[in-house]
Write a protein that holds these residues in place. Sequence first.
Motif, PDB file in Angstrom:
ATOM      1  N   ASP A 186       0.811  -1.219   0.000  1.00 54.72           N
ATOM      2  CA  ASP A 186       0.000   0.000   0.000  1.00 54.72           C
ATOM      3  C   ASP A 186       0.847   1.272   0.000  1.00 54.72           C
ATOM      4  OD1 ASP A 186      -2.360  -1.401  -0.007  1.00 54.72           O
ATOM      5  OD2 ASP A 186      -2.752  -1.183   2.129  1.00 54.72           O
TER       6      ASP A 186
ATOM      7  N   TYR B 160       4.449   4.620  -3.527  1.00 54.71           N
ATOM      8  CA  TYR B 160       4.377   6.040  -3.162  1.00 54.71           C
ATOM      9  C   TYR B 160       5.683   6.487  -2.503  1.00 54.71           C
ATOM     10  CZ  TYR B 160       2.724  10.411  -1.121  1.00 54.71           C
ATOM     11  OH  TYR B 160       2.587  11.740  -0.778  1.00 54.71           O
TER      12      TYR B 160
ATOM     13  N   ARG C  28      -9.472   1.688   5.217  1.00 57.01           N
ATOM     14  CA  ARG C  28      -8.569   2.617   4.540  1.00 57.01           C
ATOM     15  C   ARG C  28      -8.873   2.756   3.052  1.00 57.01           C
ATOM     16  NH1 ARG C  28      -5.929  -2.036   5.750  1.00 57.01           N
ATOM     17  NH2 ARG C  28      -4.700  -3.090   4.145  1.00 57.01           N
ATOM     18  N   TYR C  29      -9.346   1.685   2.405  1.00 55.83           N
ATOM     19  CA  TYR C  29      -9.628   1.780   0.968  1.00 55.83           C
ATOM     20  C   TYR C  29     -10.846   2.650   0.703  1.00 55.83           C
ATOM     21  CZ  TYR C  29      -6.215  -1.949   0.379  1.00 55.83           C
ATOM     22  OH  TYR C  29      -5.063  -2.687   0.390  1.00 55.83           O
TER      23      TYR C  29
ATOM     24  N   GLY D  92     -10.113   6.344   1.607  1.00 52.77           N
ATOM     25  CA  GLY D  92      -9.317   6.986   0.571  1.00 52.77           C
ATOM     26  C   GLY D  92     -10.113   7.239  -0.691  1.00 52.77           C
TER      27      GLY D  92
ATOM     28  N   ASN E  64      -5.244   9.292   0.674  1.00 53.64           N
ATOM     29  CA  ASN E  64      -4.836   7.931   0.977  1.00 53.64           C
ATOM     30  C   ASN E  64      -4.234   7.874   2.385  1.00 53.64           C
ATOM     31  OD1 ASN E  64      -3.128   5.518   1.153  1.00 53.64           O
ATOM     32  ND2 ASN E  64      -3.595   5.245  -1.008  1.00 53.64           N
TER      33      ASN E  64
ATOM     34  N   HIS F  60      -0.548   6.579   2.438  1.00 54.94           N
ATOM     35  CA  HIS F  60       0.414   7.543   1.886  1.00 54.94           C
ATOM     36  C   HIS F  60       0.671   8.674   2.877  1.00 54.94           C
ATOM     37  CE1 HIS F  60      -0.647   6.313  -2.549  1.00 54.94           C
ATOM     38  NE2 HIS F  60      -0.147   5.319  -1.834  1.00 54.94           N
TER      39      HIS F  60
END
Length: 359
Positions: A13, A17, A270-271, A274, A280, A283
């Motif tokens: 994840d 990034y 979290r998905y 975001g 995100n 991130h």
Amino acid sequence: MKILFIGSRLFNDVAGYASGMGVTTILSESNPRAPNLELADEFFILPRGMEAPMELAIHEDVDAVIPLIGVDGPLREVAWMKQELEGEYGIPVVASGPEAASISTDKLKTKEFFTENDIRTPEYRFISSPHVKALPAVLKQREGQGGSDIRIISSEAELEDYLRVHGSAIMEEYIQGHEISVEVLRWKGRSLPLVAVDKGLTSTEGIHPLRKIKRAPAAIRGFDNSAALEMACRITDLLGAEGNTDVDMILSDDGELHAIEVNTRPNGTRYISGAATGINPMHSLVDMAIGNWAPERLERKAYHAVEIPLGSPDTERVSRILGDASWTLHGPENHRRITVWDRRPERLEEVVEELRVIS
């Protein structure tokens, strides 16, 4: 900039990034067969616990540490490591400290924290004998997650069965309503609540939220999402939590919000969080570590998002059904979930109906 990430399961994840931000990534993991090891610039297989990763952080002279711990068990050790690395070596650790970890990983301490700070929470008591005040009721242990050892009882016989196995329990008032979850990003005293996620109705059958359809932002008649954001932010600030914190609540049928639990770690929402906001959460942990996190500069988007459990989906068929909607598939094999987002809430409801057929 060099960052040590602890735990590989969630590393996918953040790996791309972090590299894109010019970070040299070092990964520590205790399982040599764990996923995502190859995504790091360098990885180390170390003994379980936080002592070896702490020694690695010092030896490698890293600029920051990000524990990617998605379970409660190690959080108190993480907090101890944070205290040591930040206090003795000036290495920031993007995670919560000892007090927040102690409260969030002990459900009884969490309930006491809510009560002491005048935060509405279902009535509760710690019991070791089968005395029932009201039914149905929720039974849970002081430690545990993912619904483990949580049972909704409707009779004194069920309570006796539970106590026969566990000896004692937190007995909590059962509240009928919607389960609500809010992730709060917090670093160096600045907090940003993301979005109120509706995880579905409570049920005396004890259906886990992972088996339900989630929606964000919550679209419940008469419910002001900002109330959930404010409660979650207040709780996170009072805890002094850092990194990513999830606050779980229940919106009762009479419109009252009740705080249930706090999780001071990366979370299962979290998905969808975001997707709905364009921010995100994972991130953001990297941005905190590199000193680039400023909540006032983040551009919050306004999407509608749903998350649907699919099991083992046919991805080609899913793609045809979704058309021009944005989506991502995630979760372990045989327990896959899909998060879909769009500006049009009516389009997402069409998606829900179509994907239910193949779930």
